[in-house]
Scaffold this motif. Structure first.
Motif, short mmCIF file in Angstrom:
data_model
loop_
_atom_site.label_atom_id
_atom_site.label_comp_id
_atom_site.label_asym_id
_atom_site.label_seq_id
_atom_site.Cartn_x
_atom_site.Cartn_y
_atom_site.Cartn_z
N TYR A 1 -17.93 11.15 -5.88
CA TYR A 1 -17.07 9.96 -5.95
C TYR A 1 -16.98 9.45 -7.39
O TYR A 1 -17.90 9.63 -8.19
N ASP A 2 -15.86 8.83 -7.68
CA ASP A 2 -15.62 8.29 -9.01
C ASP A 2 -16.40 7.00 -9.19
O ASP A 2 -16.35 6.10 -8.34
N THR B 1 -13.91 3.59 -9.59
CA THR B 1 -13.08 3.11 -8.47
C THR B 1 -13.73 3.30 -7.10
O THR B 1 -13.29 2.70 -6.13
N ASN C 1 -13.74 12.03 -6.18
CA ASN C 1 -13.38 12.59 -7.47
C ASN C 1 -12.61 13.89 -7.28
O ASN C 1 -12.34 14.33 -6.16
N ARG C 2 -12.25 14.54 -8.39
CA ARG C 2 -11.38 15.71 -8.34
C ARG C 2 -12.01 16.86 -7.54
O ARG C 2 -11.38 17.43 -6.65
N ASP D 1 -9.71 -0.05 -17.62
CA ASP D 1 -10.58 0.05 -16.43
C ASP D 1 -10.16 -0.94 -15.36
O ASP D 1 -10.16 -0.62 -14.16
N SER E 1 -6.46 1.28 -7.67
CA SER E 1 -7.19 1.94 -6.58
C SER E 1 -7.31 1.00 -5.38
O SER E 1 -7.18 1.43 -4.22
N ARG F 1 -9.37 9.79 -7.22
CA ARG F 1 -9.04 9.69 -8.64
C ARG F 1 -9.42 11.01 -9.29
O ARG F 1 -10.59 11.38 -9.32
N GLY G 1 -9.05 11.87 -12.42
CA GLY G 1 -9.52 11.74 -13.79
C GLY G 1 -8.51 10.97 -14.61
O GLY G 1 -7.29 11.06 -14.37
#
Length: 795
Positions: A372-373, A376, A380-381, A423, A430, A445, A447
């Protein structure tokens, strides 16, 4: 006496056999564990190799050198990954997890044996090779294309990865040893305990024998008393060991619970009390299910547990138990069914439990960080791509939409207001997505300012576009951050499965193309992927390769369009215009390839080629006249790269720069992208002797406030204002006002696109300085331009 000694020998033999068994089981468990680890990492190496291959090929197509290096660093930061290398066909390391190895040859960092192995792999590999070297695993896979940052080109290459499992295997061996040692101590305790109950009466007799022996010690010791003393010493030793074991159990951090054959609790240690918060008095005599059972485990789980205990005499697994206060906790529990060796009936159950609640919490935290990012809280990717692959694999017949969105001009926000503001925007966006999209939509997200949405059960393009419109509606929000009012626009791309791609790779490529189209068409919109976009993208990729070949093969040619004084009597200079003589496609106009060159960054190399050609042109023109100037169009990409001064110094002879023979034409839009940095660069350019013209004036976004601060010498009015200057009053007034403005600011004006006498007469009346257009001359080859210059000098 012999019979008594033999009886006492049985427990000792049992303990020795137990030790031998434990040693054998330890070796077996270590061997199995090592094999399991190697097999697991073989599979991991395979999955990560293909995942990294896909990522590298995608990034290489976009020539994202930094992203490629970042991807390698992220992969190498994982546990047990020793190094990751991206190697060119000539065995040069282009990217690496260790910076010091980049640009080195393989032979410079590997031993002869390892080097020979990798060379054999590279020479024979077609897809993926994975090998086990002792306690390490290496994987080699071919990548095509791979972006070669040294030569700025796409070619094939190889990924080399090495997993060092020595520490992991050693740690696993240590854990196995600790677990077996705990079991050994418990079994030893149980043997001693059984020995005590089984030989209780015998021990009472031994105490009597001890009293007799003690009495004998005051007198003359009988001849056979030595055997009895030995036996007593052994019993005393066993008793001492029993006390030690009791202390071990008492101070053990693992909870121990013992029941009788009817499953009534007969013993718990302090660790059990500490973990469960139950006291001995509260649990002794009760059944475990009446005390600590949480009811969160299925009945089938407990049925399986009792089946294994009855069949195999042991069980181990994760169980959720209940504390005294009603809260739940997770334990890793091992249970043994103890049997009477003579009757083979179960006499006791022994449970050893480790509280792993904190471990599970830590594991979840680690997984959250990995998947996870951090900013946010979205996927993640890597996690999103994994979800996408699984989604396609498990639901092959179900349709869904994939959306890529990003925030337009986000880099400018970071650079002008600060990364803190960036940010906040990302977090707001998000939250907006999570609030406005459906619960079943998966949001990630990827990136930077890039987001992805997997919209399940979307079958029609219009439904997907409706979701896209919801997302772009974020641009209607006005954000106020640190007293700055910020208006954000969103661009998006949409692809549908399975229409636009049968797998994740095809689908990601399609949605990326659709996003790029949204950017090209003005941003702040969502575009659905169409087949012609794919063709266009392929054509762009091909043209990028052809442009690189064109530079290498010298397929470009410069034409020169003269700039005359307004009365046509004098040539002030020439504008260098590039043309492409393609070997198969013939003559290609700049409008068909310059935008692609700028987008890909190849424009930097093309400009370098132009600079080198300008040296030869200046040499030729100077033989006719010393009163000329050659104007070169400069791309905005140079100001983004901040390398224009270096390019000039590297490719243009100093005498032409300092002599005032060079002029740069820069468009309004190029200057306005980053006005402050651009002005600094323009000041530096002008300082070395280069004249600066503001090209296409009136078509960009500059203001008069900026115009007065720009270090420019000339204003070039765009052809679009000249075409209807004689009939359109607005164009008439704009051109007239611009010429007057330039004159008041001490600048010259260049009017481009003048084609008839009526336009010329009007511009002469306005006081324009220079004219460039077909009325005086079209663009000429260098030979024709030299003849024209010679003719004007002769006249």
């Amino acid at each position: 006496m012999y019979k008594m000694s033999a009886t006492l020998l049985y427990p000792i033999i049992a303990i020795l056999l137990l030790c031998i068994s434990m040693i054998g089981f330890f070796k077996y468990a270590v061997s199995e564990s090592q094999e399991a680890i190697l097999e697991s990492y073989m599979q991991k190496a395979k999955e990560e190799s293909y995942l990294l291959k896909t990522l590298i090929e995608e990034l290489s197509l976009n020539q994202k050198q930094t992203a490629i290096q970042k991807g390698l660093l992220q992969l190498s930061s994982q546990a047990n990954t020793k190094y990751v290398l991206l190697v060119a066909p000539d065995k040069t390391i282009l990217y690496a997890s260790e910076q010091k190895t980049i640009n080195k040859k393989l032979k410079e960092i590997f031993s002869h044996k390892r080097l020979q192995h990798y060379e054999d792999e590279i020479n024979t590999i077609n897809d993926l090779h994975i090998h086990i070297w002792g306690k390490t695993i290496d994987a080699t896979i071919k990548v095509d294309p791979l972006y070669n940052s040294l030569h700025n080109k796409l070619e094939y290459g190889y990924i080399i990865m090495l997993y060092d499992l020595n520490d992991l295997i050693a740690e696993r061996e240590k854990n196995i040893f600790q677990e077996l040692f705990s079991i050994f101590m418990l079994l030893l305790f149980i043997i001693i305990l059984l020995f005590y109950f089984y030989y209780k009466n015998f021990l009472l007799k031994l105490y009597k024998i001890y009293d007799i022996a003690s009495a004998f010690t005051k007198k003359k010791t009988p001849k056979n008393s030595m055997c009895i003393n030995d036996l007593i010493e052994k019993i005393v030793q066993i008793t001492q060991e029993f006390e030690v074991m009791s202390r071990v159990i008492e101070y053990s951090s693992d909870a121990i619970l013992i029941t009788d054959e009817n499953k009534n609790i007969i013993f718990i240690n302090p660790a059990f009390e500490n973990i469960s918060k139950f006291t001995k008095d509260e649990v002794i005599g009760k059944k475990p299910e009446d005390v600590i059972k949480s009811d969160l485990m299925s009945d089938d789980y407990y049925t399986d547990m009792w089946y294994k205990l009855a069949t195999y005499g042991k069980f181990q697994g994760k169980i959720i138990d209940r504390k005294h206060d009603g809260t739940d906790y997770v334990v890793w529990q091992k249970i043994w069914a103890l049997k009477d060796p003579q009757t083979d009936k179960i006499t006791n159950y022994v449970a050893l439990s480790q509280d792993i609640s904190d471990l599970i919490t830590q594991q979840k935290e680690i997984e959250h960080l990995a998947y996870y990012d951090g900013l946010t809280g979205l996927s993640n990717r890597s996690y999103f791509i994994n979800i996408l692959n699984k989604f396609i694999k498990k639901r092959k017949k179900e349709k869904f939409a994939l959306l890529f969105v990003d925030i337009d001009n986000f880099k400018e926000v970071n650079e002008t207001i600060g990364y803190h503001a960036g940010d906040i925007i990302l977090q707001n966006f998000s939250e907006y997505l999570q609030y406005n999209l459906r619960d079943e939509d998966i949001i990630a997200r990827l990136g930077g300012d890039e987001f992805a949405i997997l919209a399940y059960n979307i079958t029609r393009p219009e439904d997907a576009l409706e979701i896209g419109c919801k997302i772009t509606d974020f641009s209607r929000k006005e954000l106020i951050i640190d007293n700055h009012t910020i208006n954000i626009s969103i661009s998006g791309g949409i692809a549908l499965y399975p229409n636009d791609g049968k797998n994740s790779k095809e689908l990601l490529a399609a949605v990326d193309i659709a996003l790029s189209r949204s950017k090209q068409e003005g941003k702040n919109k969502c575009t659905i992927f169409q087949v012609d976009m794919q063709k266009e993208a392929v054509q762009k990729v091909l043209m990028k390769h052809e442009l690189k070949s064109a530079i290498k093969n010298n397929e470009f040619e410069l034409y020169y369009q003269p700039k005359f004084t307004v009365d046509g009597t004098k040539i002030d200079g020439f504008e260098a215009l590039i043309r492409w003589n393609h070997p198969q496609k013939g003559f290609i106009q700049p409008g068909n390839f310059i935008s692609i060159a700028e987008e890909s960054g190849i424009i930097i190399d093309i400009t370098a080629w132009i600079f080198r050609e300008i040296n030869r042109s200046c040499e030729a023109f100077s033989k006719i006249s010393n009163n000329f100037r050659i104007a070169i169009n400069i791309s905005a990409r140079h100001f983004e790269e901040n390398n224009l001064i270096q390019q000039v110094q590297n490719h243009i002879d100093k005498k032409w720069v300092e002599g005032g023979y060079i002029e740069f034409e820069i468009t309004e839009s190029a200057i306005m992208k980053n006005i402050k940095d651009t002005i600094q660069q323009l000041v530096a350019i002008k300082a070395i002797g280069i004249t600066i013209s503001l090209d296409d004036y009136g078509t960009g976004h500059s203001s008069l406030a900026y115009l007065k601060n720009l270090p420019i010498d000339k204003i070039k009015i765009d052809k679009s204002f000249i075409d209807e200057i004689c009939t359109n009053k607005k164009d008439y007034l704009i051109v007239k006002a611009t010429i007057e403005l330039a004159e008041n600011l001490g600048m010259h004006t260049i009017i481009e696109g003048v084609e008839d006498k009526e336009q010329l007469q009007l511009l002469q009346k306005f006081g324009a300085t220079y004219i460039q257009g077909y009325i005086y001359s079209k663009p000429l080859t260098q030979h024709d331009a030299l003849e024209l210059l010679q003719a004007h000098i002769n006249n």
